[in-house]
Design a protein around this motif. Structure first.
Motif, PDB file in Angstrom:
ATOM      1  N   ARG A  45      29.507  53.265  -3.782  1.00 43.51           N
ATOM      2  CA  ARG A  45      28.367  52.363  -3.956  1.00 43.51           C
ATOM      3  C   ARG A  45      28.062  51.713  -2.586  1.00 43.51           C
ATOM      4  NH1 ARG A  45      27.986  50.546  -9.331  1.00 43.51           N
ATOM      5  NH2 ARG A  45      26.052  49.548  -8.658  1.00 43.51           N
ATOM      6  N   PHE A  46      26.836  51.267  -2.456  1.00 43.10           N
ATOM      7  CA  PHE A  46      26.405  50.706  -1.157  1.00 43.10           C
ATOM      8  C   PHE A  46      25.945  49.256  -1.342  1.00 43.10           C
ATOM      9  CE2 PHE A  46      25.936  55.247  -0.735  1.00 43.10           C
ATOM     10  CZ  PHE A  46      26.489  55.484   0.519  1.00 43.10           C
ATOM     11  N   LEU A  47      26.409  48.381  -0.459  1.00 42.07           N
ATOM     12  CA  LEU A  47      26.033  46.958  -0.448  1.00 42.07           C
ATOM     13  C   LEU A  47      25.251  46.673   0.829  1.00 42.07           C
ATOM     14  CD1 LEU A  47      26.295  44.113  -1.750  1.00 42.07           C
ATOM     15  CD2 LEU A  47      28.346  43.805  -0.339  1.00 42.07           C
ATOM     16  N   THR A  48      24.076  46.057   0.675  1.00 43.65           N
ATOM     17  CA  THR A  48      23.236  45.785   1.852  1.00 43.65           C
ATOM     18  C   THR A  48      23.828  44.691   2.722  1.00 43.65           C
ATOM     19  OG1 THR A  48      21.014  45.161   2.607  1.00 43.65           O
ATOM     20  CG2 THR A  48      21.805  44.140   0.572  1.00 43.65           C
ATOM     21  N   LEU A  49      23.776  44.913   3.975  1.00 47.89           N
ATOM     22  CA  LEU A  49      24.162  43.900   4.980  1.00 47.89           C
ATOM     23  C   LEU A  49      22.945  43.343   5.714  1.00 47.89           C
ATOM     24  CD1 LEU A  49      27.258  45.711   6.542  1.00 47.89           C
ATOM     25  CD2 LEU A  49      27.217  44.025   4.698  1.00 47.89           C
ATOM     26  N   ALA A  50      21.763  43.682   5.236  1.00 45.97           N
ATOM     27  CA  ALA A  50      20.543  43.239   5.906  1.00 45.97           C
ATOM     28  C   ALA A  50      20.274  41.765   5.630  1.00 45.97           C
ATOM     29  CB  ALA A  50      19.359  44.083   5.434  1.00 45.97           C
ATOM     30  N   MET A  51      19.371  41.198   6.442  1.00 43.88           N
ATOM     31  CA  MET A  51      18.980  39.796   6.295  1.00 43.88           C
ATOM     32  C   MET A  51      18.179  39.623   5.016  1.00 43.88           C
ATOM     33  SD  MET A  51      19.151  36.779   7.596  1.00 43.88           S
ATOM     34  CE  MET A  51      19.667  37.140   9.265  1.00 43.88           C
ATOM     35  N   CYS A  52      18.505  38.539   4.286  1.00 43.71           N
ATOM     36  CA  CYS A  52      17.805  38.208   3.057  1.00 43.71           C
ATOM     37  C   CYS A  52      17.193  36.817   3.182  1.00 43.71           C
ATOM     38  CB  CYS A  52      18.757  38.266   1.869  1.00 43.71           C
ATOM     39  SG  CYS A  52      19.490  39.911   1.593  1.00 43.71           S
ATOM     40  N   GLU A  53      16.276  36.517   2.275  1.00 43.35           N
ATOM     41  CA  GLU A  53      15.550  35.248   2.346  1.00 43.35           C
ATOM     42  C   GLU A  53      15.538  34.606   0.969  1.00 43.35           C
ATOM     43  OE1 GLU A  53      10.956  34.412   2.608  1.00 43.35           O
ATOM     44  OE2 GLU A  53      11.710  34.963   4.618  1.00 43.35           O
ATOM     45  N   ALA A  54      15.703  33.273   0.993  1.00 41.98           N
ATOM     46  CA  ALA A  54      15.629  32.504  -0.245  1.00 41.98           C
ATOM     47  C   ALA A  54      14.775  31.285   0.007  1.00 41.98           C
ATOM     48  CB  ALA A  54      17.021  32.092  -0.702  1.00 41.98           C
ATOM     49  N   VAL A  70      10.355  18.844  -1.469  1.00 47.53           N
ATOM     50  CA  VAL A  70      10.786  19.471  -0.222  1.00 47.53           C
ATOM     51  C   VAL A  70      10.758  20.979  -0.411  1.00 47.53           C
ATOM     52  CG1 VAL A  70      12.612  19.655   1.494  1.00 47.53           C
ATOM     53  CG2 VAL A  70      12.211  17.486   0.305  1.00 47.53           C
ATOM     54  N   ARG A  71      10.151  21.646   0.562  1.00 44.34           N
ATOM     55  CA  ARG A  71      10.118  23.105   0.561  1.00 44.34           C
ATOM     56  C   ARG A  71      10.870  23.588   1.801  1.00 44.34           C
ATOM     57  NH1 ARG A  71       5.131  21.365  -1.130  1.00 44.34           N
ATOM     58  NH2 ARG A  71       4.483  22.095  -3.206  1.00 44.34           N
ATOM     59  N   ALA A  72      11.801  24.555   1.540  1.00 40.60           N
ATOM     60  CA  ALA A  72      12.635  25.071   2.633  1.00 40.60           C
ATOM     61  C   ALA A  72      12.817  26.561   2.461  1.00 40.60           C
ATOM     62  CB  ALA A  72      13.962  24.355   2.677  1.00 40.60           C
ATOM     63  N   VAL A  73      13.161  27.219   3.571  1.00 37.25           N
ATOM     64  CA  VAL A  73      13.422  28.658   3.596  1.00 37.25           C
ATOM     65  C   VAL A  73      14.790  28.869   4.209  1.00 37.25           C
ATOM     66  CG1 VAL A  73      12.682  30.897   4.488  1.00 37.25           C
ATOM     67  CG2 VAL A  73      10.975  29.224   3.752  1.00 37.25           C
ATOM     68  N   ILE A  74      15.641  29.706   3.519  1.00 34.56           N
ATOM     69  CA  ILE A  74      16.993  29.983   4.000  1.00 34.56           C
ATOM     70  C   ILE A  74      17.073  31.465   4.346  1.00 34.56           C
ATOM     71  CG2 ILE A  74      19.434  29.912   3.472  1.00 34.56           C
ATOM     72  CD1 ILE A  74      17.197  27.955   1.230  1.00 34.56           C
ATOM     73  N   ALA A  75      17.556  31.735   5.542  1.00 31.99           N
ATOM     74  CA  ALA A  75      17.810  33.106   5.963  1.00 31.99           C
ATOM     75  C   ALA A  75      19.319  33.334   5.926  1.00 31.99           C
ATOM     76  CB  ALA A  75      17.248  33.345   7.357  1.00 31.99           C
ATOM     77  N   PHE A  76      19.784  34.345   5.129  1.00 33.60           N
ATOM     78  CA  PHE A  76      21.216  34.569   4.948  1.00 33.60           C
ATOM     79  C   PHE A  76      21.463  36.066   4.858  1.00 33.60           C
ATOM     80  CE2 PHE A  76      19.389  34.661   0.794  1.00 33.60           C
ATOM     81  CZ  PHE A  76      20.114  35.605   0.108  1.00 33.60           C
ATOM     82  N   ILE A 145      31.362  33.162  -1.611  1.00 31.34           N
ATOM     83  CA  ILE A 145      30.655  34.276  -2.254  1.00 31.34           C
ATOM     84  C   ILE A 145      30.300  35.358  -1.235  1.00 31.34           C
ATOM     85  CG2 ILE A 145      29.781  32.807  -4.092  1.00 31.34           C
ATOM     86  CD1 ILE A 145      27.113  32.679  -2.655  1.00 31.34           C
ATOM     87  N   GLY A 146      30.862  35.264  -0.022  1.00 32.17           N
ATOM     88  CA  GLY A 146      30.679  36.313   0.982  1.00 32.17           C
ATOM     89  C   GLY A 146      29.372  36.265   1.741  1.00 32.17           C
ATOM     90  N   LEU A 147      28.714  35.128   1.719  1.00 30.80           N
ATOM     91  CA  LEU A 147      27.412  35.010   2.398  1.00 30.80           C
ATOM     92  C   LEU A 147      27.503  34.035   3.559  1.00 30.80           C
ATOM     93  CD1 LEU A 147      25.055  34.789  -0.725  1.00 30.80           C
ATOM     94  CD2 LEU A 147      25.678  36.823   0.582  1.00 30.80           C
ATOM     95  N   ILE A 148      26.730  34.294   4.591  1.00 25.98           N
ATOM     96  CA  ILE A 148      26.605  33.393   5.751  1.00 25.98           C
ATOM     97  C   ILE A 148      25.108  33.094   5.941  1.00 25.98           C
ATOM     98  CG2 ILE A 148      28.714  34.200   6.868  1.00 25.98           C
ATOM     99  CD1 ILE A 148      26.978  35.920   8.698  1.00 25.98           C
ATOM    100  N   VAL A 149      24.842  31.871   6.371  1.00 27.82           N
ATOM    101  CA  VAL A 149      23.450  31.429   6.565  1.00 27.82           C
ATOM    102  C   VAL A 149      23.133  31.452   8.054  1.00 27.82           C
ATOM    103  CG1 VAL A 149      21.790  29.569   6.217  1.00 27.82           C
ATOM    104  CG2 VAL A 149      23.567  30.007   4.508  1.00 27.82           C
ATOM    105  N   ASP A 150      22.073  32.125   8.382  1.00 29.48           N
ATOM    106  CA  ASP A 150      21.625  32.158   9.793  1.00 29.48           C
ATOM    107  C   ASP A 150      20.761  30.952  10.134  1.00 29.48           C
ATOM    108  OD1 ASP A 150      23.001  34.440  10.335  1.00 29.48           O
ATOM    109  OD2 ASP A 150      21.305  35.791  10.030  1.00 29.48           O
ATOM    110  N   SER A 151      19.872  30.531   9.236  1.00 25.75           N
ATOM    111  CA  SER A 151      18.986  29.396   9.541  1.00 25.75           C
ATOM    112  C   SER A 151      18.467  28.783   8.258  1.00 25.75           C
ATOM    113  CB  SER A 151      17.802  29.855  10.402  1.00 25.75           C
ATOM    114  OG  SER A 151      16.963  30.725   9.663  1.00 25.75           O
ATOM    115  N   LEU A 152      18.099  27.499   8.386  1.00 29.16           N
ATOM    116  CA  LEU A 152      17.449  26.752   7.331  1.00 29.16           C
ATOM    117  C   LEU A 152      16.272  26.012   7.932  1.00 29.16           C
ATOM    118  CD1 LEU A 152      17.217  25.465   4.496  1.00 29.16           C
ATOM    119  CD2 LEU A 152      18.828  23.718   5.263  1.00 29.16           C
TER     120      LEU A 152
END
Length: 379
Positions: A45-54, A70-76, A145-152
């Motif tokens: 099985r394959f798990l994406t390592l690409a950048m995601c957005e929330a 408040v409106r915010a965007v998280i890149a993780f 949960i195995g995630l890192i945040v690049d920016s908020l």
């Protein structure tokens, strides 16, 4: 090759089945290279390592009790290390879209907590501080949960209908508007001054141009006037020279006429006056001699006396001519004629004296005879 699998650069390949190489993990993680996978005994099985957005759109209440949206965007993304991949794979492998949903919920909770401890002024003026605190508080939870945040990024903060942010911004807006008006007024003044300066420069240029044109016109008119007067001036100068020459000629003619008048009128008149004076002197001398002769009754003595007085008479005549300005026109002949004239005048005077003496003597004799007759004999 049959059974050889290679993950994409932004994927982690998760191989399950079997026990070799897994350790405590339920699957083997392969990234960056391929490996042989048995198609019967292993499952890949394959798990994406690409950048995601929330995205986060959360209603929060500040420390002051003011509700904010408040409106915010998280890149993780999933961490690159094996532990993070295993943790993320165990949670999201079957539904990887849940990573964005869960991340948004995690950040929404931390965002509400942090905003509740801050004032509106701090939130509005220190957005970066808010984002940094949210990241720091969520880092440990995201790592589980195995995630890192690049920016908020905080996109917007809205207070709804309360108008608190607008009221807070009113002084700044007023100051900004005031500064804008001042700047506009300064710009308008600068523009007006620039226009006035440009107008003055244009007027000065026009004045200078008019002055130069007037000078050129004056020079042209002066040159034309000089050219127009050159002919009359030359004629006037020539006429003046002619008049001067004529005047000089007239003066010379007058001088010559004066000399002629002197020679023709004055000198003869002077000579005639001198002749009359000489004759008068001779007559006086004659009367003197006559008186002396009458006294002596000596004819011989009288003649001798006349002869002796002849040079004196001639000398007196010559002396009278000595002061006269006599023009001699025929040279030596003229001088001879003048001398002969003087001698002739002396002889004429001598003859006149003789005649007068004879007449006087006869008269004297007659008078004596008569006197004798009248007296008669003396008794």
């Amino acid at each position: 090759m049959f059974g050889y699998r290679v993950p994409a650069p932004d994927q982690a390949m998760l191989i399950s089945g079997g026990r070799r190489g897994m350790g405590a993990a339920p699957f083997r993680v392969v990234t960056g290279h391929g490996t042989f996978v048995s198609p019967v005994f292993r499952k890949t099985r394959f798990l994406t390592l690409a950048m995601c957005e929330a995205e986060v759109d959360e209603n929060c209440v500040t420390h002051q009790g003011i509700a904010l949206t408040v409106r915010a965007v998280i890149a993780f993304k999933v961490g690159n290390d094996t532990e993070s991949i295993v943790n993320a794979g165990q949670r999201f492998l079957s539904d990887q879209d849940q990573m964005s949903v869960l991340t948004g919920r995690i950040f929404a909770g931390h965002l509400r907590a942090i905003i509740g401890s801050m004032t509106v002024e701090e939130i509005v003026t220190e957005r970066q501080k808010l984002a940094t605190e949210v990241l720091e508080t969520s880092k440990a939870e995201m790592a589980k949960i195995g995630l890192i945040v690049d920016s908020l990024q905080i996109q917007s903060i809205d207070d709804g209908q309360t108008g608190y942010i607008a009221a807070m911004a009113a002084p700044h807006q007023a100051a900004i508007q005031r500064q804008a008006k001042i700047a506009q007024a300064q710009a308008t003044q600068a523009s007006a001054e620039a226009e006035q300066a440009a107008a003055r420069n244009q007027a000065e240029y026009a004045r200078q141009t008019a002055i130069v044109r007037a000078q050129y016109s004056a020079e042209v008119e002066r040159a034309q006037a000089q050219a127009a007067q050159a002919g009359p001036l030359a004629a006037a100068h020539a006429q003046q020279e002619v008049l001067a020459a004529q005047t000089e000629l007239a003066q010379r003619a007058a001088e010559l006429r004066e000399q002629q008048l002197v020679a023709e009128v004055v000198r003869p008149a002077e000579a005639e006056a001198e002749r009359i004076r000489v004759l008068a002197l001779a007559e006086a001398e004659r009367m003197k001699i006559q008186a002396e002769a009458a006294a002596s009754h000596d004819r011989v003595a009288l003649d001798r006396m006349l002869i002796d007085q002849l040079p004196l008479i001639v000398k007196e005549a010559a002396g009278g001519l000595a002061g006269a300005n006599v023009n001699v026109l025929n040279g030596a002949d003229g001088l001879g004629e003048i001398a002969a004239g003087l001698v002739g005048q002396g002889l004429t005077i001598l003859e006149s004296v003789r005649q007068n003496l004879g007449t006087s003597r006869a008269v004297a004799d007659g008078e004596g005879t008569a006197r004798t007759r009248h007296l008669g004999p003396v008794e």
